[in-house]
Structures are given as structure tokens and as C-alpha cells.
Design an enzyme around this catalytic site. Structure first.
Site, PDB file in Angstrom:
ATOM      1  N   HIS A 545      14.523  34.488  -0.987  1.00  0.00           N
ATOM      2  CA  HIS A 545      14.018  33.756  -1.254  1.00  0.00           C
ATOM      3  C   HIS A 545      12.617  33.587  -1.970  1.00  0.00           C
ATOM      4  CE1 HIS A 545      18.492  31.470  -0.679  1.00  0.00           C
ATOM      5  NE2 HIS A 545      17.839  31.539   0.374  1.00  0.00           N
ATOM      6  N   ARG A 738       9.020  19.792  -4.286  1.00  0.00           N
ATOM      7  CA  ARG A 738       7.756  20.575  -3.164  1.00  0.00           C
ATOM      8  C   ARG A 738       6.654  20.412  -4.117  1.00  0.00           C
ATOM      9  NH1 ARG A 738       6.305  25.270  -1.183  1.00  0.00           N
ATOM     10  NH2 ARG A 738       8.401  25.593  -2.541  1.00  0.00           N
ATOM     11  N   LYS A 743       4.137  25.083  -8.664  1.00  0.00           N
ATOM     12  CA  LYS A 743       4.768  24.179 -10.131  1.00  0.00           C
ATOM     13  C   LYS A 743       4.446  23.138 -10.199  1.00  0.00           C
ATOM     14  CE  LYS A 743       8.656  24.148  -6.132  1.00  0.00           C
ATOM     15  NZ  LYS A 743       9.669  24.531  -6.046  1.00  0.00           N
ATOM     16  N   THR A 848      16.662  25.116  -7.502  1.00  0.00           N
ATOM     17  CA  THR A 848      18.593  23.677  -7.817  1.00  0.00           C
ATOM     18  C   THR A 848      18.196  22.721  -7.917  1.00  0.00           C
ATOM     19  OG1 THR A 848      17.998  23.949  -5.924  1.00  0.00           O
ATOM     20  CG2 THR A 848      19.290  25.316  -6.266  1.00  0.00           C
ATOM     21  N   LYS A 852      21.192  20.056 -10.684  1.00  0.00           N
ATOM     22  CA  LYS A 852      21.237  18.646 -10.176  1.00  0.00           C
ATOM     23  C   LYS A 852      20.562  17.819 -11.526  1.00  0.00           C
ATOM     24  CE  LYS A 852      19.740  19.942  -5.833  1.00  0.00           C
ATOM     25  NZ  LYS A 852      18.432  19.696  -4.535  1.00  0.00           N
TER      26      LYS A 852
END
Length: 1001
Positions: A545, A738, A743, A848, A852
Site C-alpha cells: 500500500h 487521517r 492529504k 477507499t 464510500k
């Protein structure tokens, strides 16, 4: 053929001089049939038994000879042919004892690997058993016990042999007592009922006998505990039958190794997968309780951190639903991921005491334990003229199994998630107590239990690194021992191991399993090196990952040599042989040899765990198409050029059962209504059928109503959590991940500051045109990650400024959701209008969380990174808000350094922070330094203008309700590709080579 005769003395358990039956007795694992299929008809012959076609796995057989020879006229002879194994005689005699039968005599004939055992049996009164129905029942019980026993409970046991003889009163009497036999088998042959009366009785029984509360006085939490145990009863029922079925069929099994499983709550997911959610809701309603209220009493099992851990949980759900024979292995952490507490805008970490009130979903297996070794020395030993290595450990601990049943949806299959907890070695404890050193015994217990206490111990110190390595090896050692034990129950030839075992490494954390399997095969099973190596290379598959070389796991050689001396020898041996073969293929290219070596030379020698995983695995998987290309062209380029056939990708997915059915029941009902079926819950590709109704005005109206209901729930949560009231007419703009610089939560906050600044400088007429927004951010920062913690603080000070500004009102609100976890996500995701995924291109392996949101009809504002590229193919660019540099453009932008032009809006908002507009001027200086000039590694300045354009496009679309709703429907309709069901099916077919094994009992 040799014949052995012996006598078995079985006490006459009908005698009143023996103690009463013990409650700690396991009944025979006889598969049940539903109440409407109450039948006992079976054919007991090897020819038509499920495994009779395989010579190596030939099943047991039972025949009856009513004309007993050799003066045994009053006995009935049961002839049992079975492969010999430890405990077989005990299993057979236990069957006869449970059924209240007496064994007068027994003989054993040897036939190769098989024993032919003849038992001369009478009923409890000493009479021959003549009734045909009774004989069939006994035969059925014997066959199921021999071939269908639980492969864990019947074999692994550390219970001391000197506990004494247990006797019982006969449970059945044949002949005159034929009715008792029918009742016995009737009870064992039906499932628990799920009608309201039965459920209410079961719940109240658990209130009184499990929770130990009066059934006339218990609160919501005690009702939840009773409800959970009632559901668990039904899980265990299916779980036992599934394990029996797997044992009978003996398929190739997947063993999924992961240090993280972010399971969240289990109650709602379990009752939905069992198909009994409405029945429980009705039963509870009649008792004066609401199912939803009780479900809120459950805490989250936070045994993981972020996407990898939640991915593991989704994959377990899909493995069960798709009927694959699989077992998940992990650690039962005493403390889960820390609880995030916000005090004055700063993150503080508190322990997550998730086990304080017990965990009703787990089953402690005190009789399933394995010894795990550490430290010590390695010596040589000669056996049959061959030299073998012997590891003499300096420390030993015990691994105790805790099983968690995982039910599939629309199937009876329920698989196992086995988590290991560390306990001190009994031998060490006894030595300490015998010498009177009680303090040492307590210290040893604490040291042993610390191995499984904490999720990801801080590894900045040597002690932290050692504890993390201990944790990893403890986990893989116990799991490998369990896997090999299960294989040896059925097989003797290790050449069959790859045909029965597939081992999946979920990132590099479990990669020590490679060296451990080699150690067991070499040192304990005494296979030759070549044979052991061939087996290892056939059973492991590896999924990474990681996108950055800096994030690849390395273990210092000195630490490995101290803690795991034998494994270091094995790793060196693997590396030496690999290097020799590599030289033959690429020549003396020393730079490339150094890059591909498992051992990294330098001031500190390290073991490269990713290199070892690639070398020893038959398949290396990326988690999205883009990620796979990064592995091939950058991260593992040398290995890809050597073995291109090894590299594949399976795009990650999430389970629609958790993220639509459980978290968004209103949307679930709406989708089923418009598709005319609930089949999409198992076959999510059917969601594409929503496209046929995308322009239907009635669907639009109902779709908007579902979104409003979910926004109401989220708004109520925000008000309860923060005291802030938000407008339901505003766009709910969410980023929950996170906390990490790549990010780019900071980019989001800078955009919010820009919006705030624009509104403040507008006149009243212009403000009427502003699309109101509620900006929601949530996520945890790692305890030692200072920059991420500063971003959290910045979010709070900006939010405090905006939320208290009367000029802004409902036009803009900023909310930080503390302690974001699975349960909170189930509330936030259905209520979101827009979801932001802002990672710098090339830094997100998959992503992921976006899946969702997509399933719930939330629109995405995202960079073209990770799996987003594949989402574009499914729903089209026109239904997303894309921005930012692409992965092939980032390197050139970074090279420009200070020459890179950034928009004035970006410089202005950064200056507002630097100048103390939101307070704490000095505190945020280092944060501002990281995003200006050549320090802006994650390209916030370069992407800012494009980001603002995407935000403007989202505003424009939101005011056009028809367009927005259409985009939302198309997003959900195109999400089928991102189900973990599809991911697992691809793994099963292309990597693990396993087949479904559906339990129909």
C-alpha cells in the site's frame, strides 16, 4: 495385516455413585438443518462421502454388524475405518459416552495409514441395539465426529491431562428409550428460531444468566449486552457449521495476514448479514427497547489506523459473503487506536479502553495456544546423519486465540477472524512462583502482555523498535503454527501444502511469515532447503500500500539478530542465493544488485522487508491502476524488469453492506425500490440500473428527501458535539481522513480562509449570491506528527473566528469532528453533499474513503490520484470536480522551486495566518514556512488556483438542484466497480486460486 486387541474400561455412568454430568462438555458437531427440514436421512459410505474421491483425503466410514461374533451375542459391532490421528480414540469413545452407550470390547486392525476399529457396544442396560433408526443415528454421529469435527477445538489443547475422568449420566437409552434418542437428535438438528417470542426469551435469558441482571430491572447498556450475546449465539451456530463444512470438503484455504482490522461496531452489520434485523427490532420493541438506541451502546473496535485497516475489514466481509474458505489473522490489541480529545483546539491522545466492558463478539479459545520464542542462540544438531539448526530461545510467551465470527450476507457461511493475545509462558510463571519470586512473575506477565497491548508502539526509540518487531513476529509465529497444524490434521506430505494453503501478506507488517515458514519447514519438519524454498515461493502473495521509498519498512540487522537469531540466518541465506542467481541474470551491476538486495548496507545495516516480500512471493499486487504503474516505474522498477509477470493490481474496494445497507438504510430502501430487487446488495453491478431512472422527477424528489433526512441526523450530531447549529440548506462539504501533509487538509483550510475573506469583503447584495457551506473536517494525527497537529489547531482557530462572525452567519461554518472512527463515518458519509480528496497526485495508493462517499451519492472534488482515475472512467469527468497537477507533472513543478508562480490569493491567505489574523502568530510560522517557495513539496501553491476553480464549479452545480441530483444518482450508479466483492473475486481467481465453498446445511 497386524491385529491388536485391547479392552476399554468405561464406567457405568448410570451408577449413582458417580458425579453429575459436567456442563463443560462439547456436544458432537452435528450440522443442523432448518426447522422445516427436520430430517436425519444420510448414507454412510466412503463412496459417496464428499471427500471419497481423493485418495489422500479419503473419508471415514462406519458400518454395523448386528451379528456379533466371538461370544458377543448381546453386542452390536460398529466397524470404523479412519485415518489415524492423535485423539481419534478419544473422539470415538466420547461419542459413545454422550449417547449413553457401553463399550464391551474393541479391536484394532492396521491397514496402511488407516486403522480399522471394531467396537462391541450395548445400550446402557447391556442390551444389543436393534432399532434401525437408532443405529442410523449413532452412525451419523460417528461420521460427523470423525470427518466433521471442528478443526480447531478438537486438536489444539493445552488442558492438563491430569484433570481427572469426567463421567456423565447416560443421555439416551436405545430400545425401550427410543423417544429420548429422537428428542436428543431433534434438539441437535435444528437451528435457533428467530420468531419474536423466541428472540425475547433468548434476550431475557442472557440478561439474567449472562449479564447477571434481573430481567425486571436492566438498562440500555445491559440490554445491548444481552442482545449482542443473543446475536452471537446465532453467529456461532452458523460458524460451527461452516467450519465443519470446510473440514469435510478440505478446500484450498486463504489465510489473510494483517496487523490491522478496523472492524467498527458489529451488531448492526451482523443482524443485517444474518437477515434477522427486522425480527430483532420487533422483539425489542415489544420489550420496550429500540434497536437503534441499543446499537449506539456498542463501542468501536479500533484495531487499526486508516484505510488499510478498514480495507481488511471490508475484505473479510466480502470473503464471507462470496463463500470463500478463509481465515483472517491479526492481533487482539488491549488498547485500540488512541482516542482523540480536543482541548482548546489542540489534539491530545488518550488510551482507547475498548475492552473495559468486555467484547461480546469474541470467543476466547484458552485451549488454543502456541508458544512463541524470542532471543537465545542457534545450535547444530545431527538427526539421521543430517545436520539441522536448533533455536534455543531465551524467552517464550504464549499466544492465545480469540475468535470473531464474520457472517456473510445471503449465505450461511460465517468465517473466522482469529486474533492473538500474548500471555506469559506457564513454565516461566511456575518457575518464578516456585522460587518465591512473585515480583519477577508479575513483571514477566506485564512484559509478555505488552506485546499485544498497543496498536503501533512508538518506534522512535530502540525499545519501541524492539517491541514493534516482537509484535510482528508474535503475530506471524502464532498464525503460521496454526496454519501448519491445520494442514497436518489432514495431510502428511508437504508437497501438497501449496494446493491447500494461500498466504496473503497485507503490506510488509506480516512479511516475517516468510522466514517463519522457512524455519518451520527446515528446522521442525526437516525438509531440505530446495524443497522448503519451492513451497514458500508458491504460497505467498504480497499486496503493498506504499507509494514512497521512504515509507518502506526496514528492520535493523542488529535488532533482528538479537531478537530473532535464526530468522536472520534464514534471511541471509535467502539473500545470498538470490544475489547469486541475480548475478547470473544481470551481471555485475553492483548498483542494481545493492538496490535489490534484502540487506541494505550502510552505517546501520537494515533488512528491507519489501524486497524480501517481492522475492519470496509469486504475486505482487498494487491497489489501483495508477499505484501499479508507480510500482513498476519507480518504487520496484528493478524487480519489475526482472519479473514482470509477478506484478498485478486489484483496485481496492469497500463493502456496500456496511457503507449503504448499515449506514444509510433510507438510501438502501430507495435503491431497492427503484431497482425492484435487493439483489444488488450481493451483486452491486446492478446499481447501474439506476441510470435508467436518472431523469425521473419522482426519483429526484425521493433522492433529495433521503439526503435531507441524513443531513438532519448529521446536523443534530454536530450540535450535540459542538453546540453549533448549522443550516440544512447549506452544502455539507466534508473532508475526513487521517491527518497528513500529503492529504492536504491544509489546502482545504486555506480555501476556507479564502472564502471567508471574500465574503467579508462583499456587500450585502453579493452575499445573497453566495452558496452557503458547512465545512466539516475530521481525522487523527499520529502522536508524534507535529505538523499534522498544527493543522488541527489551525482548523480550530479558523473555525472559531468564522463561526462567531455575525457578518458571515450561515453562509460559512467550519466544524472539526473529534475522534473520527467507523461509527462516526457511518453518520457523516450519508449526510455529505460534497467530499474532498485532495492528495498531491502520485501520493495516494488507492483511497477507499472516496468510494464510500461515491456509493452514497456524494459528489467528489478530487485530484486525479489513486483510484480517482478509475472513478472518472465509471461516472465521467462531468460528474466530478477535478483539479490540480497530474502525476506526470508534479516532478517538473517541484524542480521550478522558488521560480514557481503561485496565485495572489494563495499568498494572501498564507499572509493572514502569518500576521496572526487567527491568533498564535508564532505557533503557525513553521506551518507557513512548509508551504512557501521551494519548501512546498506537496504543491499547495501550485494547485491553489485550480482548486478554487473546482470549488466555484461545485457552487454553480449545487444551486441547480436538478443537475446536482442527477450527478448524485449517477455517482451511486457507477460505484459498483469499487465494491470489495469485486476486489476479492479478482484476488481469488487470479492470485489465491481458491474456489467458493458454500455451506448449505
Amino acid at each position: 495385516m497386524a491385529t491388536i486387541s485391547f479392552s476399554i474400561l468405561v464406567p457405568n455412568t448410570s451408577s449413582p455413585s458417580f458425579p453429575p454430568p459436567s456442563k463443560n462438555v462439547s456436544f458432537l458437531p452435528i450440522p443442523r438443518t432448518p426447522p422445516h427440514r427436520n430430517t436425519l436421512s444420510l448414507t454412510f459410505s466412503a463412496a459417496n462421502h464428499p471427500r471419497a474421491t481423493s485418495e489422500n483425503n479419503a473419508s471415514s466410514s462406519v458400518t454395523v454388524e448386528t451379528a456379533a461374533p466371538e461370544n458377543n451375542d448381546n453386542s452390536t459391532a460398529f466397524v470404523i475405518r479412519a485415518r489415524n490421528r492423535i485423539g481419534l480414540l478419544q473422539i470415538i469413545t466420547r461419542v459413545f459416552n454422550v449417547l449413553g452407550l457401553r463399550i464391551d470390547k474393541a479391536t484394532v486392525d492396521l491397514e496402511g495409514d488407516y486403522f480399522i476399529k471394531t467396537f462391541f457396544v450395548t445400550d446402557s442396560r447391556g442390551n444389543k441395539i436393534r432399532d434401525q433408526k437408532s443405529l442410523e443415528s449413532i452412525k451419523k454421529a460417528l461420521v460427523e465426529a470423525l470427518d466433521g469435527h471442528d478443526d480447531d477445538d478438537s486438536v489444539v489443547s493445552v488442558a492438563p491431562a491430569e484433570r481427572g475422568i469426567m463421567t456423565r449420566k447416560p443421555l439416551l437409552e436405545f430400545g425401550d428409550g427410543k423417544g429420548k434418542a429422537e428428542r436428543m437428535f431433534g434438539l441437535m438438528d435444528v437451528f435457533l428460531k428467530n420468531d419474536p417470542i423466541t428472540l425475547q426469551k433468548d434476550i431475557l435469558d442472557h440478561v439474567e444468566f449472562t449479564v447477571a441482571k434481573s430481567r425486571f430491572n436492566f438498562d440500555d447498556f445491559e440490554a445491548y449486552q444481552a442482545l449482542a450475546h443473543c446475536v452471537r449465539d446465532r453467529l456461532i451456530e452458523r460458524w460451527h457449521d461452516t467450519q465443519i463444512h470446510f473440514s469435510k470438503k478440505d478446500p484450498k484455504r486463504l489465510y489473510f495476514l494483517s496487523l490491522e482490522f478496523l472492524m467498527g461496531r458489529s451488531l448492526s452489520n451482523s443482524v443485517i448479514n444474518l437477515g434477522i434485523r427486522d425480527q430483532f427490532a420487533d422483539a425489542l420493541s415489544q420489550l420496550g427497547f429500540e434497536f437503534e438506541v441499543l446499537a449506539e451502546q456498542e463501542g468501536d473496535a479500533c484495531l487499526g489506523n486508516g484505510g488499510l485497516a478498514r480495507l481488511s475489514a471490508c475484505q473479510m466481509d466480502s470473503l464471507a459473503t462470496l463463500d470463500y474458505p478463509a481465515i483472517g489473522y491479526g492481533l487482539r490489541y488491549q488498547y485500540g487506536l488512541f482516542r482523540q480529545v480536543i482541548l482548546d483546539g489542540f489534539q491530545h491522545e488518550q488510551p482507547d479502553y475498548w475492552l473495559n466492558f468486555g467484547n461480546p463478539w469474541e470467543i476466547e479459545r484458552v485451549h488454543i495456544t502456541y508458544t512463541v520464542k524470542f532471543y537465545g542462540t542457534v545450535t547444530d544438531e545431527v538427526l539421521n546423519g543430517e545436520k539441522y539448526k536448533v533455536w534455543v530461545p531465551g524467552e517464550m510467551v504464549e499466544a492465545v486465540a480469540y475468535d470473531n465470527p464474520i457472517p456473510g450476507y445471503g449465505t450461511r457461511n460465517t468465517i473466522d477472524l482469529r486474533l492473538w493475545a500474548a500471555k506469559p509462558s506457564d513454565q516461566h510463571d511456575m518457575e518464578a512462583y516456585n522460587t518465591g519470586d512473585y515480583v519477577d512473575a508479575v513483571v514477566n506477565r506485564q512484559r509478555a502482555e505488552s506485546i499485544s497491548s498497543l496498536l503501533y508502539p512508538d518506534d522512535r526509540s530502540y525499545q519501541g523498535k524492539e517491541l514493534r518487531l516482537k509484535q510482528q513476529y508474535f503475530f506471524v509465529s502464532a498464525s503460521v503454527q496454526d496454519i501448519i497444524r491445520r494442514f497436518k490434521d489432514k495431510h502428511k506430505n508437504f508437497d501438497e501444502f501449496p494446493e491447500k494453503v494461500a498466504l496473503q501478506l497485507n503490506d510488509t507488517h506480516p512479511s516475517l511469515a516468510i522466514a517463519e515458514v522457512m524455519r518451520v519447514l527446515l528446522d521442525e519438519e526437516h525438509l531440505g532447503r530446495k524443497r522448503a524454498w519451492d513451497i514458500v515461493c508458491k504460497i505467498f502473495s504480497f499486496t503493498t500500500h506504499t507509494v514512497s521509498t521512504d515509507a518502506l519498512e526496514k528492520i535493523p540487522v542488529d535488532l533482528m539478530g538479537s531478537l530473532l537469531p535464526r530468522h536472520l540466518q534464514i534471511i541471509y541465506d535467502i539473500n545470498f542465493n538470490f544475489m547469486e542467481e541475480l548475478k547470473k541474470m544481470i551481471g555485475l551491476d553492483y548498483d542494481r544488485l545493492a538496490r535489490m538486495s534484502i540487506v541494505e548496507e550502510g552505517a546501520v545495516k537494515n533488512i528491507r522487508m519489501a524486497n524480501m516480500s517481492i522475492i519470496c512471493s509469486h504475486t505482487v499486487n498494487g491497489v489501483s491502476r495508477l499505484h501499479s504503474e508507480l510500482l513498476k516505474t519507480k518504487l520496484f522498477k528493478d524487480f519489475y524488469e526482472l519479473w514482470p509477470h509477478k506484478f498485478h493490481y486489484k483496485t481496492n474496494g469497500v463493502t456496500q453492506r456496511r457503507w449503504i445497507v448499515v449506514s444509510n438504510p433510507s438510501l438502501c430502501a430507495l435503491i431497492s425500490k427503484w431497482l425492484g430487487t435487493e439483489a444488488w446488495i450481493r451483486d452491486i453491478d446492478l446499481l447501474i440500473g439506476l441510470r435508467a431512472h436518472v431523469t425521473n422527477a419522482k426519483l429526484h424528489q425521493e433522492w433529495k428527501m433521503v439526503k435531507k433526512v441524513n443531513k438532519v441526523r448529521l446536523a443534530e450530531y454536530i450540535e450535540t458535539m459542538s453546540g453549533l447549529k448549522v443550516s440544512l440548506d447549506a452544502m455539507f462539504d466534508v473532508q475526513t481522513k487521517r491527518m497528513h501533509e500529503y492529504k492536504r487538509q491544509l489546502l482545504n483550510i486555506l480555501g476556507i480562509i479564502h472564502r471567508y475573506d471574500c465574503i467579508k469583503n462583499m456587500n450585502k447584495n453579493d452575499r445573497k449570491k453566495v452558496v452557503p457551506r458547512v465545512c466539516i473536517i475530521g481525522g487523527k494525527a499520529a502522536p508524534g506528527y507535529e505538523m499534522a497537529k498544527k493543522i488541527i489547531k489551525l482548523c480550530h482557530v479558523v473555525g472559531e473566528k468564522i463561526n462567531k462572525d455575525n457578518d458571515i452567519g450561515d453562509l460559512l461554518k467550519l466544524v472539526f469532528i473529534p475522534d473520527y472512527n467507523v461509527s462516526v463515518a457511518e453518520l457523516v458519509i450519508p449526510g455529505a453533499d460534497l467530499s474532498q480528496h485532495l492528495s498531491t497526485a502520485g501520493h495516494e495508493a488507492s483511497g477507499t474513503s472516496s468510494m464510500k462517499y461515491l456509493m452514497n451519492g456524494c459528489l467528489l472534488l478530487a485530484t486525479e490520484d489513486g483510484s480517482t482515475i478509475e472513478m472518472i472512467e465509471e461516472i465521467g469527468k462531468e460528474n466530478m470536480f477535478l483539479f490540480g497537477a497530474k502525476v506526470d507533472e508534479t516532478a517538473a513543478l517541484r524542480e521550478k522551486g522558488p521560480a514557481l508562480k503561485v496565485p495572489l490569493q494563495f499568498l494572501r491567505v498564507v499572509r493572514m495566518i502569518r500576521d496572526g489574523h487567527f491568533g498564535l502568530k508564532d505557533y503557525f510560522q513553521s506551518l507557513c514556512d512548509k508551504i512557501e517557495g521551494e519548501n512546498d513539496y506537496f504543491l499547495l501553491g501550485a494547485d491553489f488556483a485550480s482548486y478554487l476553480e473546482a470549488q466555484a464549479a461545485a457552487d454553480k452545480a449545487f444551486v441547480d438542484e436538478e443537475r446536482w441530483t442527477k450527478m448524485s444518482i449517477l455517482s451511486a450508479a457507477g460505484s459498483g466497480r469499487f465494491s470489495s466483492d469485486r476486489t476479492i473475486q479478482e484476488y481469488a481467481e487470479k492470485t489465491w486460486r481458491i474456489q467458493p465453498c458454500r455451506c448449505n446445511s
